[in-house]
Design a protein around this motif. Sequence first.
Motif, PDB file in Angstrom:
ATOM      1  N   ALA A 132      -0.122   1.392   1.834  1.00 30.15           N
ATOM      2  CA  ALA A 132       1.095   1.995   1.279  1.00 30.15           C
ATOM      3  C   ALA A 132       1.043   2.017  -0.245  1.00 30.15           C
ATOM      4  N   ALA A 133       0.517   0.947  -0.844  1.00 28.47           N
ATOM      5  CA  ALA A 133       0.417   0.890  -2.307  1.00 28.47           C
ATOM      6  C   ALA A 133      -0.491   2.002  -2.829  1.00 28.47           C
ATOM      7  N   ARG A 134      -1.606   2.224  -2.147  1.00 27.56           N
ATOM      8  CA  ARG A 134      -2.523   3.283  -2.590  1.00 27.56           C
ATOM      9  C   ARG A 134      -1.877   4.663  -2.458  1.00 27.56           C
ATOM     10  N   LEU A 135      -1.180   4.886  -1.352  1.00 29.53           N
ATOM     11  CA  LEU A 135      -0.539   6.181  -1.158  1.00 29.53           C
ATOM     12  C   LEU A 135       0.551   6.427  -2.200  1.00 29.53           C
ATOM     13  N   LEU A 136       1.327   5.391  -2.490  1.00 27.61           N
ATOM     14  CA  LEU A 136       2.381   5.537  -3.499  1.00 27.61           C
ATOM     15  C   LEU A 136       1.775   5.794  -4.873  1.00 27.61           C
ATOM     16  N   MET A 137       0.656   5.149  -5.153  1.00 25.73           N
ATOM     17  CA  MET A 137       0.014   5.347  -6.458  1.00 25.73           C
ATOM     18  C   MET A 137      -0.517   6.768  -6.578  1.00 25.73           C
ATOM     19  N   LEU A 138      -1.091   7.279  -5.492  1.00 22.26           N
ATOM     20  CA  LEU A 138      -1.564   8.668  -5.516  1.00 22.26           C
ATOM     21  C   LEU A 138      -0.399   9.631  -5.705  1.00 22.26           C
ATOM     22  N   ASP A 184       0.575  -4.689  -3.614  1.00 18.53           N
ATOM     23  CA  ASP A 184      -0.843  -5.055  -3.614  1.00 18.53           C
ATOM     24  C   ASP A 184      -1.184  -5.672  -4.974  1.00 18.53           C
ATOM     25  N   PRO A 185      -0.957  -6.989  -5.124  1.00 19.40           N
ATOM     26  CA  PRO A 185      -1.178  -7.627  -6.433  1.00 19.40           C
ATOM     27  C   PRO A 185      -2.620  -7.535  -6.930  1.00 19.40           C
ATOM     28  N   ARG A 186      -3.571  -7.309  -6.025  1.00 15.49           N
ATOM     29  CA  ARG A 186      -4.968  -7.210  -6.464  1.00 15.49           C
ATOM     30  C   ARG A 186      -5.361  -5.800  -6.879  1.00 15.49           C
ATOM     31  N   ALA A 187      -4.456  -4.850  -6.722  1.00 15.82           N
ATOM     32  CA  ALA A 187      -4.770  -3.462  -7.078  1.00 15.82           C
ATOM     33  C   ALA A 187      -5.024  -3.353  -8.581  1.00 15.82           C
ATOM     34  N   ARG A 188      -6.031  -2.612  -8.917  1.00  9.26           N
ATOM     35  CA  ARG A 188      -6.379  -2.416 -10.333  1.00  9.26           C
ATOM     36  C   ARG A 188      -5.869  -1.084 -10.871  1.00  9.26           C
ATOM     37  N   TYR A 189      -5.712  -0.124  -9.956  1.00  7.34           N
ATOM     38  CA  TYR A 189      -5.415   1.216 -10.448  1.00  7.34           C
ATOM     39  C   TYR A 189      -4.073   1.344 -11.167  1.00  7.34           C
ATOM     40  N   LEU A 231       5.140   1.590 -10.879  1.00  7.40           N
ATOM     41  CA  LEU A 231       3.911   0.803 -11.049  1.00  7.40           C
ATOM     42  C   LEU A 231       4.141  -0.638 -10.612  1.00  7.40           C
ATOM     43  N   ALA A 232       5.309  -1.192 -10.951  1.00  9.12           N
ATOM     44  CA  ALA A 232       5.626  -2.569 -10.553  1.00  9.12           C
ATOM     45  C   ALA A 232       5.728  -2.678  -9.031  1.00  9.12           C
ATOM     46  N   LEU A 233       6.282  -1.653  -8.394  1.00  9.16           N
ATOM     47  CA  LEU A 233       6.371  -1.657  -6.931  1.00  9.16           C
ATOM     48  C   LEU A 233       4.978  -1.687  -6.314  1.00  9.16           C
ATOM     49  N   VAL A 234       4.077  -0.858  -6.837  1.00 11.43           N
ATOM     50  CA  VAL A 234       2.715  -0.811  -6.294  1.00 11.43           C
ATOM     51  C   VAL A 234       2.021  -2.156  -6.489  1.00 11.43           C
ATOM     52  N   LEU A 235       2.213  -2.775  -7.642  1.00 11.51           N
ATOM     53  CA  LEU A 235       1.580  -4.073  -7.886  1.00 11.51           C
ATOM     54  C   LEU A 235       2.160  -5.162  -6.991  1.00 11.51           C
ATOM     55  N   GLU A 236       3.441  -5.069  -6.696  1.00 12.85           N
ATOM     56  CA  GLU A 236       4.038  -6.075  -5.822  1.00 12.85           C
ATOM     57  C   GLU A 236       3.530  -5.922  -4.385  1.00 12.85           C
TER      58      GLU A 236
END
Length: 234
Positions: A62-68, A102-107, A95-100
Amino acid sequence: MAAVRPLRDVPRPLWWLLALTLAAQLLWHGARPGPGAAARDLPPPPSVAAVRVAALGEEAVAARLLMLWLQAFDNQPGVSIPFRQLDYERVQDWLALVLELDPRARYPLLAAARLYAEVPDEGRQRAMLEFIHRAFLEDPNGRWRWLAHATILAKHRLGDLPLALRYAQALTDHATGPQVPFWARDMSIAVLEDMGELEAARALVGGLLASGTIEDPRELHFLERKLEALESPE
């Protein structure tokens, strides 16, 4: 087979009705606005809890899809929005939502440093650098590289040496893991030199050498050479 009646047999009122209908249709089409595209505003993000329920346990996906989706938001049907026109408060919230999720996400931090902090708008640049600083403090050893990039932007892009020093000192104080390169931990020394704060630079280098926490021979050599240079008369 029925005989075809000539047009002259059509009643005159029917001809007038047909003409009025055609004129009304032409006027209606002429009055309509032409086709165009309107940019949509970036909406507020959903709650983390709502996304977790919708993701059915696949939070990283979900984090990756939201970031895209966020990165593609500037390209809407028929219109392209410059990043500097986006609502940066909401960009940070996304961006904060995506990091929360997936805290290991770098993108998210890569996008913050390389996309959203590069816009020709100083206010938005500073907002994004502060976002990176806050995210760094949550995981200094995992996110040091983005604060190092923010330090460079503050120094060279904004020309704000006190801000660059604040970020560099955060790296020195918090990014102490073995995977963090010494050039990142020691960026505050270079910023202090640029500011003409040589006494503070000497104190910092001396403190690092005396702390006994530095084991990397290359970093020890660098700091010893730097201290010699700082103590040598000009």
